[in-house]
Design a protein around this motif. Structure first.
Motif, mmCIF file in Angstrom:
data_model
loop_
_atom_site.group_PDB
_atom_site.id
_atom_site.type_symbol
_atom_site.label_atom_id
_atom_site.label_comp_id
_atom_site.label_asym_id
_atom_site.label_seq_id
_atom_site.Cartn_x
_atom_site.Cartn_y
_atom_site.Cartn_z
ATOM 1 N N HIS A 10 0.863 -1.184 0.000
ATOM 2 C CA HIS A 10 0.000 0.000 0.000
ATOM 3 C C HIS A 10 0.896 1.229 0.000
ATOM 4 O O HIS A 10 1.108 1.867 1.031
ATOM 5 N N PRO A 11 1.483 1.562 -1.161
ATOM 6 C CA PRO A 11 2.505 2.598 -1.220
ATOM 7 C C PRO A 11 2.021 3.960 -0.773
ATOM 8 O O PRO A 11 2.809 4.774 -0.317
ATOM 9 N N LEU A 12 0.732 4.215 -0.894
ATOM 10 C CA LEU A 12 0.231 5.518 -0.488
ATOM 11 C C LEU A 12 0.405 5.717 1.017
ATOM 12 O O LEU A 12 0.666 6.813 1.490
ATOM 13 N N GLN A 13 0.284 4.623 1.780
ATOM 14 C CA GLN A 13 0.478 4.706 3.220
ATOM 15 C C GLN A 13 1.950 4.879 3.564
ATOM 16 O O GLN A 13 2.299 5.442 4.599
ATOM 17 N N LEU A 14 2.835 4.382 2.710
ATOM 18 C CA LEU A 14 4.269 4.459 2.968
ATOM 19 C C LEU A 14 4.781 5.883 2.792
ATOM 20 O O LEU A 14 5.626 6.354 3.551
ATOM 21 N N LEU A 15 4.256 6.555 1.782
ATOM 22 C CA LEU A 15 4.757 7.893 1.441
ATOM 23 C C LEU A 15 3.961 8.955 2.204
ATOM 24 O O LEU A 15 3.189 9.718 1.644
ATOM 25 N N THR A 16 4.130 8.986 3.519
ATOM 26 C CA THR A 16 3.292 9.857 4.337
ATOM 27 C C THR A 16 4.010 11.077 4.878
ATOM 28 O O THR A 16 3.365 12.060 5.222
ATOM 29 N N ASN A 17 5.314 11.045 4.998
ATOM 30 C CA ASN A 17 6.013 12.146 5.650
ATOM 31 C C ASN A 17 6.987 12.817 4.709
ATOM 32 O O ASN A 17 7.916 12.200 4.214
ATOM 33 N N GLY A 18 6.790 14.088 4.468
ATOM 34 C CA GLY A 18 7.718 14.863 3.666
ATOM 35 C C GLY A 18 8.413 15.890 4.538
ATOM 36 O O GLY A 18 8.237 15.945 5.755
ATOM 37 N N ALA A 19 9.222 16.738 3.919
ATOM 38 C CA ALA A 19 9.920 17.784 4.675
ATOM 39 C C ALA A 19 8.900 18.761 5.261
ATOM 40 O O ALA A 19 7.971 19.193 4.586
ATOM 41 N N ARG A 20 9.065 19.138 6.546
ATOM 42 C CA ARG A 20 8.061 19.949 7.226
ATOM 43 C C ARG A 20 8.072 21.406 6.783
ATOM 44 O O ARG A 20 7.117 22.128 7.047
ATOM 45 N N ASN A 21 9.175 21.844 6.112
ATOM 46 C CA ASN A 21 9.209 23.247 5.693
ATOM 47 C C ASN A 21 8.601 23.458 4.307
ATOM 48 O O ASN A 21 8.600 24.559 3.792
ATOM 49 N N LEU A 22 8.074 22.375 3.702
ATOM 50 C CA LEU A 22 7.409 22.509 2.404
ATOM 51 C C LEU A 22 5.962 22.931 2.610
ATOM 52 O O LEU A 22 5.401 22.760 3.701
ATOM 53 N N PRO A 23 5.328 23.474 1.567
ATOM 54 C CA PRO A 23 3.901 23.767 1.674
ATOM 55 C C PRO A 23 3.129 22.509 2.051
ATOM 56 O O PRO A 23 3.535 21.387 1.744
ATOM 57 N N THR A 24 1.995 22.692 2.711
ATOM 58 C CA THR A 24 1.208 21.550 3.208
ATOM 59 C C THR A 24 0.898 20.553 2.110
ATOM 60 O O THR A 24 0.988 19.337 2.298
ATOM 61 N N ARG A 25 0.542 21.065 0.926
ATOM 62 C CA ARG A 25 0.156 20.155 -0.154
ATOM 63 C C ARG A 25 1.299 19.281 -0.627
ATOM 64 O O ARG A 25 1.082 18.290 -1.305
ATOM 65 N N HIS A 26 2.562 19.627 -0.281
ATOM 66 C CA HIS A 26 3.701 18.822 -0.707
ATOM 67 C C HIS A 26 4.259 17.949 0.408
ATOM 68 O O HIS A 26 5.228 17.233 0.189
ATOM 69 N N GLN A 27 3.671 18.041 1.615
ATOM 70 C CA GLN A 27 4.246 17.301 2.734
ATOM 71 C C GLN A 27 4.006 15.798 2.617
ATOM 72 O O GLN A 27 4.776 15.006 3.115
ATOM 73 N N THR A 28 2.958 15.403 2.007
ATOM 74 C CA THR A 28 2.680 13.971 1.836
ATOM 75 C C THR A 28 2.153 13.718 0.436
ATOM 76 O O THR A 28 1.563 14.595 -0.193
ATOM 77 N N MET A 29 2.351 12.470 -0.003
ATOM 78 C CA MET A 29 1.816 12.073 -1.307
ATOM 79 C C MET A 29 0.294 12.138 -1.295
ATOM 80 O O MET A 29 -0.335 12.590 -2.253
ATOM 81 N N ARG A 30 -0.299 11.714 -0.184
ATOM 82 C CA ARG A 30 -1.751 11.750 -0.096
ATOM 83 C C ARG A 30 -2.276 13.183 -0.216
ATOM 84 O O ARG A 30 -3.232 13.459 -0.926
ATOM 85 N N THR A 32 -0.767 15.642 -1.650
ATOM 86 C CA THR A 32 -0.540 16.104 -3.016
ATOM 87 C C THR A 32 -1.649 15.621 -3.945
ATOM 88 O O THR A 32 -2.187 16.391 -4.753
ATOM 89 N N LEU A 33 -2.011 14.348 -3.795
ATOM 90 C CA LEU A 33 -3.080 13.806 -4.629
ATOM 91 C C LEU A 33 -4.427 14.447 -4.290
ATOM 92 O O LEU A 33 -5.227 14.731 -5.191
ATOM 93 N N ALA A 34 -4.662 14.658 -3.005
ATOM 94 C CA ALA A 34 -5.919 15.294 -2.608
ATOM 95 C C ALA A 34 -6.016 16.706 -3.183
ATOM 96 O O ALA A 34 -7.092 17.143 -3.629
ATOM 97 N N TRP A 35 -4.893 17.416 -3.163
ATOM 98 C CA TRP A 35 -4.862 18.771 -3.717
ATOM 99 C C TRP A 35 -5.160 18.750 -5.223
ATOM 100 O O TRP A 35 -5.968 19.518 -5.720
ATOM 101 N N SER A 36 -4.502 17.796 -5.935
ATOM 102 C CA SER A 36 -4.737 17.679 -7.377
ATOM 103 C C SER A 36 -6.175 17.286 -7.674
ATOM 104 O O SER A 36 -6.801 17.809 -8.610
ATOM 105 N N TYR A 37 -6.693 16.357 -6.887
ATOM 106 C CA TYR A 37 -8.076 15.878 -7.079
ATOM 107 C C TYR A 37 -9.082 17.008 -6.862
ATOM 108 O O TYR A 37 -10.067 17.139 -7.605
#
Length: 546
Positions: A10-30, A32-37
């Motif tokens: 379940h790769p979407l669950q794996l890619l959950t934590n990004g750099a904290r100084n990035l905009p919220t929409r880039h902090q996690t893959m989920r 990012t996808l939610a923002w695009s959707y």
């Protein structure tokens, strides 16, 4: 590592934590996808969600069939697909035939599946998805035996992931009737392309869900029986075919009766029961002719031709195979044509016409490669290797036989693997390598013993008798040869001409070495030699039953 592998499912669950100084929409893959959707319009959101059901991506016509329930027409869907491509939410690639296929990347698809469930659309979309691919499978089924079989085999191969997912839908939704229709349409594809384990697993899972004695059950039983027979599981194959026959008889289905009788004939043949095999095939032929089934008629003629070779009647075999081949040419059945060429090649080989045998097998192999018939390719490689072996060209024989063995093992055809092992044993024997020959013959014998291939067992004993002679174990060679004769007498069979010559040479040499009385004593006790064991330990032709 195991924890990582579990999460990768379940790769979407794996890619959950990004750099904290990035905009919220880039902090996690989920995120990012939610923002695009969220930026999509309603038509784009709907198609994006529904595309998630495609396990192997989808062609345009499949997407239109599955995703157009909300009233969107083909042009609307095409426009939305173009928009999703522009937004990089959808990928496009070309299939081998040049047709475009559209797919979601794995992580994107997982998110889209979540949205499909949340919107309550999953069940309806999955049912449309299963119905579409069932229609495709049933459209392909009659074509798998006709002039367009290569096109349809390739098409089904391209859709393998979608077909698996559609079968999962049938099982999950408990729609076993739809599942049985899938199984009845797909078993021949699994057989030709060598997916014996996978096909048998699907069919057995479906059969376990219902005991209703319907024509669909009979058809699936016949299919799973064919796959089991190809695997060398003859006991299971017989059970499946006997139940299929019983149902077809209850329903008065002449073609179903003929097909089951034909399949039971193949099981009997593979186990060396030639008397039973003849009865089954002759009865099958009568039913096929009565019902006007040309394919069934061709198959029974083919199998009676194979039986005639085993019984040493080469002229009858040639006539039967020629009649079968003519019918297959009329039907445009390339796979069937290749099978008949294979079997006519074996008749020519047994009559000592090596040039004709080579030509027939080479032509058959080309057709099998064209169709993608993995089992047939392995068979032809074995037989071309056997021609080279018979002519003493061991350098040519070995790689052909080794390639056949690799394919047979990959497919899961144990009987075919045993044939190749025996022929490789012959190569080693003729090259004077007794240890390798013994190991190969014994491995082949072990398989044949387990699956109940009496003819094959007898042939392995001939090979092991030769090894025994080579290492001066003359009494052991005598016992093996006596057992061979007893076994052949018991099943009413003969060794094919090449092996018969080898066998007779061994018998004459052993008789000279032992003397008349000890040899006569060994021969007189040959009936007792049927108490044989696998560790007691062959060119053999590979025929193509249908």
């Amino acid at each position: 590592p195991q924890a990582m592998l579990t999460r990768l499912a379940h790769p979407l669950q794996l890619l959950t934590n990004g750099a904290r100084n990035l905009p919220t929409r880039h902090q996690t893959m989920r995120a990012t996808l939610a923002w695009s959707y969220a930026l999509l319009d309603e038509a784009e959101k709907t198609l994006f969600r529904q595309l998630a059901v495609f396990a192997g991506g989808g062609r345009l016509e499949a997407i239109e069939a599955v995703c157009s329930a909300n009233g969107a027409d083909a042009q609307d869907i095409l426009d939305v697909i173009a928009s999703l491509l522009d937004k990089s939410l959808l990928q496009q690639q070309a299939d081998v035939d040049g047709e475009p296929r559209f797919r979601l990347l794995r992580v994107v698809r997982e998110y889209a599946l979540e949205q499909l469930e949340e919107h309550g659309e999953a069940e309806a979309v999955r049912r449309r998805y299963a119905a579409h691919f069932l229609a495709l499978a049933e459209q392909a089924e009659p074509e798998l035996m006709g002039a367009a079989q290569q096109v349809w085999l390739d098409r089904l191969a391209l859709e393998s992931n979608n077909l698996r997912a559609a079968l999962d839908v049938c099982l999950a939704e408990h729609d076993i009737e739809m599942g049985l229709r899938f199984g009845g349409a797909l078993w021949r594809f699994w057989e030709v392309r060598g997916y014996l384990d996978e096909g048998r697993l699907w069919l057995e899972r479906l059969l376990a869900k219902t005991t209703a004695r319907t024509s669909r059950r009979a058809k699936v039983l016949a299919g799973v029986g064919r796959l089991a027979c190809n695997q060398g599981d003859y006991a299971a194959a017989r059970r499946f075919h006997e139940e299929s026959l019983s149902i077809s008889q209850e329903l008065g289905d002449l073609r179903g009766i003929a097909f089951s009788l034909n399949n039971l004939g193949n099981v009997a043949f593979n186990q060396g029961d030639y008397a039973a095999a003849r009865l089954f095939h002759e009865e099958s032929l009568a039913h096929s002719r009565q019902s006007g089934d040309q394919r069934g008629t061709a198959a029974s003629l083919n199998n009676l031709g194979i039986l005639a070779v085993e019984l040493g009647d080469y002229e009858a075999a040639r006539t039967l195979h020629a009649e079968s081949l003519a019918l297959k040419r009329t039907l445009g059945d390339k796979q069937g044509i290749a099978a008949s060429l294979n079997n006519l090649g074996n008749v020519a080989l047994n009559q000592g016409d090596y040039e004709a045998a080579f030509t027939l097998h080479t032509e058959g192999l080309a057709l099998k490669r064209e169709v993608g018939d993995r089992q047939g390719i392995a068979t032809s490689l074995n037989n071309l290797g056997n021609i080279a072996l018979t002519q003493g060209d061991y350098r040519t024989a070995r790689p052909l036989l080794e390639e056949s063995l690799v394919l047979q093992k990959a497919i899961g055809n144990r009987r075919g693997a045993a044939l190749a092992l025996c022929n490789l044993g012959d190569v080693a024997y003729h090259e004077g390598d007794s240890d390798t020959a013994r190991a190969l013959y014994t491995e082949s014998l072990s398989i044949r013993w387990e699956v109940g291939d009496k003819q094959g067992i007898a042939e392995c004993f001939v090979g092991l008798a030769g090894v025994a002679r080579m290492v001066q174990l003359v009494e052991r060679a005598a016992r093996l040869l006596a057992t061979t004769e007893a076994l052949l007498e018991a099943i009413g069979s003969y060794l094919e001409i090449g092996n018969r010559v080898v066998y007779e040479n061994h018998v004459a040499a052993v008789k000279r070495a032992l003397g008349e009385e000890p040899f006569a004593a060994a021969w007189a006790a040959r009936a007792e030699r049927l108490r044989i064991y696998p560790n007691n330990g062959c060119g053999f032709d590979n025929y193509t039953c249908e």
